[in-house]
Design a protein around this motif. Structure first.
Motif, PDB file in Angstrom:
ATOM      1  N   LEU A 175       0.726  -1.078  -0.011  1.00  0.00           N
ATOM      2  CA  LEU A 175      -0.120  -0.063  -0.032  1.00  0.00           C
ATOM      3  C   LEU A 175       0.879   1.169  -0.237  1.00  0.00           C
ATOM      4  O   LEU A 175       0.618   2.348  -0.544  1.00  0.00           O
ATOM      5  CB  LEU A 175      -1.211   0.035   1.281  1.00  0.00           C
ATOM      6  N   ILE A 176       1.903   1.306   0.689  1.00  0.00           N
ATOM      7  CA  ILE A 176       3.002   2.394   0.776  1.00  0.00           C
ATOM      8  C   ILE A 176       3.512   2.628  -0.603  1.00  0.00           C
ATOM      9  O   ILE A 176       3.667   3.855  -1.162  1.00  0.00           O
ATOM     10  CB  ILE A 176       3.883   2.358   1.888  1.00  0.00           C
ATOM     11  N   VAL A 177       3.999   1.509  -1.195  1.00  0.00           N
ATOM     12  CA  VAL A 177       4.569   2.016  -2.885  1.00  0.00           C
ATOM     13  C   VAL A 177       3.449   2.116  -3.600  1.00  0.00           C
ATOM     14  O   VAL A 177       3.901   3.056  -4.470  1.00  0.00           O
ATOM     15  CB  VAL A 177       4.846   0.354  -3.068  1.00  0.00           C
ATOM     16  N   LEU A 178       2.151   1.670  -3.536  1.00  0.00           N
ATOM     17  CA  LEU A 178       1.096   2.244  -4.562  1.00  0.00           C
ATOM     18  C   LEU A 178       0.800   3.654  -4.155  1.00  0.00           C
ATOM     19  O   LEU A 178       0.497   4.593  -4.811  1.00  0.00           O
ATOM     20  CB  LEU A 178      -0.132   1.339  -4.290  1.00  0.00           C
ATOM     21  N   MET A 179       0.920   3.948  -2.672  1.00  0.00           N
ATOM     22  CA  MET A 179       0.707   5.437  -2.270  1.00  0.00           C
ATOM     23  C   MET A 179       1.794   6.576  -3.053  1.00  0.00           C
ATOM     24  O   MET A 179       1.270   7.582  -3.404  1.00  0.00           O
ATOM     25  CB  MET A 179       0.841   5.572  -0.733  1.00  0.00           C
ATOM     26  N   ILE A 180       2.701   6.026  -2.949  1.00  0.00           N
ATOM     27  CA  ILE A 180       3.979   6.876  -3.630  1.00  0.00           C
ATOM     28  C   ILE A 180       3.940   6.873  -5.203  1.00  0.00           C
ATOM     29  O   ILE A 180       3.962   7.886  -5.602  1.00  0.00           O
ATOM     30  CB  ILE A 180       5.476   6.194  -3.353  1.00  0.00           C
ATOM     31  N   ALA A 181       3.485   5.682  -5.586  1.00  0.00           N
ATOM     32  CA  ALA A 181       3.213   5.604  -7.364  1.00  0.00           C
ATOM     33  C   ALA A 181       1.981   6.461  -7.509  1.00  0.00           C
ATOM     34  O   ALA A 181       2.367   7.377  -8.410  1.00  0.00           O
ATOM     35  CB  ALA A 181       2.844   4.283  -7.409  1.00  0.00           C
ATOM     36  N   VAL A 182       1.157   6.705  -6.697  1.00  0.00           N
ATOM     37  CA  VAL A 182      -0.054   7.863  -7.107  1.00  0.00           C
ATOM     38  C   VAL A 182       0.464   9.242  -6.843  1.00  0.00           C
ATOM     39  O   VAL A 182       0.082   9.917  -7.661  1.00  0.00           O
ATOM     40  CB  VAL A 182      -1.305   7.547  -6.035  1.00  0.00           C
ATOM     41  N   PHE A 183       1.392   9.562  -6.056  1.00  0.00           N
ATOM     42  CA  PHE A 183       2.097  10.869  -6.071  1.00  0.00           C
ATOM     43  C   PHE A 183       2.835  11.240  -7.207  1.00  0.00           C
ATOM     44  O   PHE A 183       2.607  12.152  -7.750  1.00  0.00           O
ATOM     45  CB  PHE A 183       2.558  10.936  -4.712  1.00  0.00           C
ATOM     46  N   LEU A 184       3.382  10.016  -7.568  1.00  0.00           N
ATOM     47  CA  LEU A 184       4.519  10.405  -8.780  1.00  0.00           C
ATOM     48  C   LEU A 184       3.522  10.249 -10.013  1.00  0.00           C
ATOM     49  O   LEU A 184       3.991  11.096 -10.682  1.00  0.00           O
ATOM     50  CB  LEU A 184       5.488   8.979  -8.849  1.00  0.00           C
ATOM     51  N   LEU A 185       2.523   9.806 -10.019  1.00  0.00           N
ATOM     52  CA  LEU A 185       1.518   9.735 -11.279  1.00  0.00           C
ATOM     53  C   LEU A 185       1.199  11.195 -11.435  1.00  0.00           C
ATOM     54  O   LEU A 185       1.153  11.878 -12.688  1.00  0.00           O
ATOM     55  CB  LEU A 185       0.506   8.919 -11.145  1.00  0.00           C
ATOM     56  N   PHE A 186       0.329  11.704 -10.322  1.00  0.00           N
ATOM     57  CA  PHE A 186       0.107  13.261 -10.496  1.00  0.00           C
ATOM     58  C   PHE A 186       1.292  14.180  -9.950  1.00  0.00           C
ATOM     59  O   PHE A 186       1.396  14.804  -8.816  1.00  0.00           O
ATOM     60  CB  PHE A 186      -1.113  13.357  -9.444  1.00  0.00           C
ATOM     61  N   SER A 187       2.232  14.306 -10.785  1.00  0.00           N
ATOM     62  CA  SER A 187       3.384  15.143 -10.510  1.00  0.00           C
ATOM     63  C   SER A 187       4.109  15.438 -11.802  1.00  0.00           C
ATOM     64  O   SER A 187       3.839  14.681 -12.805  1.00  0.00           O
ATOM     65  CB  SER A 187       4.293  14.412  -9.539  1.00  0.00           C
ATOM     66  N   PRO A 188       4.938  16.359 -11.584  1.00  0.00           N
ATOM     67  CA  PRO A 188       5.887  16.646 -13.095  1.00  0.00           C
ATOM     68  C   PRO A 188       6.464  15.319 -13.670  1.00  0.00           C
ATOM     69  O   PRO A 188       7.028  15.367 -14.718  1.00  0.00           O
ATOM     70  CB  PRO A 188       6.716  17.731 -12.662  1.00  0.00           C
ATOM     71  N   TYR A 189       6.782  14.311 -12.600  1.00  0.00           N
ATOM     72  CA  TYR A 189       7.507  13.230 -13.253  1.00  0.00           C
ATOM     73  C   TYR A 189       6.352  12.351 -13.695  1.00  0.00           C
ATOM     74  O   TYR A 189       6.802  11.104 -14.196  1.00  0.00           O
ATOM     75  CB  TYR A 189       7.897  12.243 -12.009  1.00  0.00           C
ATOM     76  N   GLY A 190       5.207  12.403 -13.754  1.00  0.00           N
ATOM     77  CA  GLY A 190       4.165  11.449 -14.342  1.00  0.00           C
ATOM     78  C   GLY A 190       3.309  12.293 -15.403  1.00  0.00           C
ATOM     79  O   GLY A 190       3.826  13.015 -16.161  1.00  0.00           O
ATOM     80  N   ILE A 191       2.172  12.328 -15.168  1.00  0.00           N
ATOM     81  CA  ILE A 191       1.053  12.848 -16.188  1.00  0.00           C
ATOM     82  C   ILE A 191       0.906  14.557 -16.080  1.00  0.00           C
ATOM     83  O   ILE A 191       0.453  14.955 -16.834  1.00  0.00           O
ATOM     84  CB  ILE A 191      -0.198  12.559 -16.087  1.00  0.00           C
ATOM     85  N   ALA A 192       1.581  15.108 -14.972  1.00  0.00           N
ATOM     86  CA  ALA A 192       1.727  16.598 -14.875  1.00  0.00           C
ATOM     87  C   ALA A 192       2.750  17.161 -15.825  1.00  0.00           C
ATOM     88  O   ALA A 192       2.841  18.436 -15.572  1.00  0.00           O
ATOM     89  CB  ALA A 192       1.591  16.988 -13.645  1.00  0.00           C
TER      90      ALA A 192
END
Length: 531
Positions: free
Chosen positions: A514-531
């Motif tokens: 769950l912690i790995v997935l939590m970090i992944a969600v933050f990365l997804l919605f960031s300049p490193y992801g789709i933002a």
């Protein structure tokens, strides 16, 4: 209102009520265990659904999407980062409650410190619910419901009358659930509503992206990912409403307090058959929080593209729902919004009654030398719920006349009372050197410092950072005072647990995932992801 929409809403609402009745009609609410703790018979599915839906309110659906429409996805930090706090609660705090057989937070504090601390915290909780939680939930639900679906378009009825009517509808339904069905009925309806919210969360991106793409789902998705990308960013700057750094300071404290010490949340967790089911339910609720950006925040993102200008930005959620979903799903959404308001209200109402009966009324009767039967306690508990609900329903509509910054003010005010309780509980967990006097003086010191810093000196520091700093200072004071006081003031709390105290064997593995997935969600919605 469209007949199909209204019919869908009535059908879904009645279906949930019927399921709750069928599942609970044989349950006994003539005992405090039945009324306040569902006879401790809930499995992890029911516990997880109840925890998740008790956290979702109409204010959240409206407020978070409005924040995304105005700013960006940084507001999702409240929900997504709470996963870490929830796992801490499941791993370290729930076992202590089960070990000590503590049914309420003040109950634990009474065992760890003294009876005076127990009564003081019980009164603080009751005042907070009566002044803050219950009226605000009723008002927020009424505003969201009337503004979203225009059910109250009756001749001669203005907005003020609509708010009064919806406040009393929500309050009456919530009271009936809590008084006649007890916490078991509340948790069952919460679980069913969780399914409805999941269905909406799955359907909304499909229909929303199709509308955005002029009938083509992938074209709509492409527009969302390529235009106005700044709204996709969850890693906000210091000027955002929720600076990213606050998740490591005051937000972490507030989240641990909420999921591990807020009475109506703890009460849901304690309805589990045993510790293992409670921990599994908390992990299931974590999964729900992980999905929140996709379940409840997509409307705000789509609204950025569909609606270029909106005078009242709080209407972005209902506007987008009305423009994208088919009529039958609008009715289901109405049910979920109404249910989200009701479930938070009736959970708070039930917990208020539990706090009063178990921590104030029963000890007072015992002190007077009077015996209290289970029948007397449940009757007084239900009567107390009626009184509290009437007070909340009479006062809630007047929030309409509050200043525009009312909800921010309530959030800041909430921190002033919940963090002292958090500090007392946490230090009670980790240290045997904190005495009752140190606990009470620390709480008073925190409140004084918080008031001075926020309302007298007006220190230019985000209030969540301020909460973190004052927590550290208060903790240091309590530990220092505890070390200086005579050792005979320190109370060692005996373990009273006699049931199944076996932890869920997969909790650590689930926490890592769950912690790995939590970090992944933050990365997804960031300049490193789709933002």
């Amino acid at each position: 209102m469209n007949v199909v929409v209204f019919g869908s809403f009535v059908f879904c609402t009645l279906l949930i009520a019927i399921i709750s009745y069928i599942k609970t009609r044989k349950d006994i609410t003539r005992t405090t265990a039945g009324l306040f703790f569902a006879n401790k018979e809930n499995n992890f599915w029911i516990v997880g659904g109840a925890l998740f839906l008790s956290n979702i309110s109409a204010n959240q659906l409206i407020g978070e999407n409005e924040s995304i429409y105005i700013n960006n996805m940084s507001v999702m930090a409240w929900g997504v980062s709470s996963i870490f706090a929830m796992l801490l609660v499941a791993k370290f705090i729930l076992p202590i409650y089960f070990k000590t057989n503590s049914m309420t937070i003040p109950d634990y504090l009474g065992k760890r410190y003294d009876g005076a601390t127990k009564r003081l915290v019980s009164i603080i909780f009751l005042c907070s619910y009566l002044v803050n939680l219950l009226p605000a939930v009723l008002y927020g639900g009424a505003v969201a419901f009337t503004g979203m679906f225009d059910f109250m378009e009756l001749p001669g009825m203005g907005y003020w009358q609509q708010i009064w009517l919806m406040v009393w509808v929500i309050g009456t339904i919530g009271s009936l659930y809590s008084i006649y069905g007890g916490l078991r009925a509340i948790t069952i309806s919460d679980s069913v509503l969780s399914i409805g919210l999941l269905l909406i969360g799955i359907a909304f991106p499909y229909y929303g992206f199709k509308v955005l793409g002029g009938g083509n789902f992938f074209d709509g998705l492409g527009i969302l990912l390529s235009q106005h990308k700044e709204h996709l960013n969850s890693i906000g700057t210091s000027s955002d409403e929720i600076p990213f750094g606050t998740i490591f300071t005051g937000m972490l404290i507030m989240n641990v307090y909420y999921w591990g010490m807020e009475q109506y949340i703890v009460q849901q967790a304690m309805t589990a058959k045993n510790l293992k089911e409670s921990q599994k339910g908390m992990a299931l609720a974590c999964l729900g929080k992980l999905l929140c950006p996709f379940l409840i925040n997509i409307p705000g993102l789509i609204g950025v593209h569909l609606i270029s200008r909106l005078d009242n930005t709080a209407e972005i959620f209902p506007k987008v729902v009305g423009e994208t979903l088919p009529d039958i799903l609008i009715g289901l959404t109405a049910t979920v919004v109404l249910g989200a308001a009701i479930t938070t209200f009736n959970a708070g109402l039930n917990s208020s009654s539990a706090l009063f009966i178990l921590n104030i009324y029963k000890p007072l009767q015992r002190k007077r030398g009077k015996r209290t039967s289970e029948r007397d306690l449940t009757r007084k508990g239900k009567l107390f719920q009626i009184v509290v609900s009437l007070i909340a329903m009479f006062t809630a509509p007047f929030i309409l006349f509050a200043d525009s910054g009312f909800y921010t003010y309530l959030q800041q005010l909430s921190g002033m009372f919940c963090v002292p309780i958090f500090t007392i509980v946490i230090l009670g967990f980790v240290s045997k050197k904190v005495s009752p006097l140190a606990a009470k003086s620390g709480a008073i010191l925190f409140i004084i410092c918080y008031v001075v810093a926020n309302y007298v000196m007006e220190i230019r520091l985000h209030y969540l950072h301020l909460l973190g700093i004052l927590f550290l200072l208060t903790s240091a004071w309590m530990l220092l005072l505890g070390a200086l006081l005579p050792k005979n003031e320190i109370k060692i709390m005996p373990l009273q647990y006699s049931g199944n105290f076996q932890s869920w064997k997969y909790l650590n593995y689930s926490a890592i995932l769950l912690i790995v997935l939590m970090i992944a969600v933050f990365l997804l919605f960031s300049p490193y992801g789709i933002a």
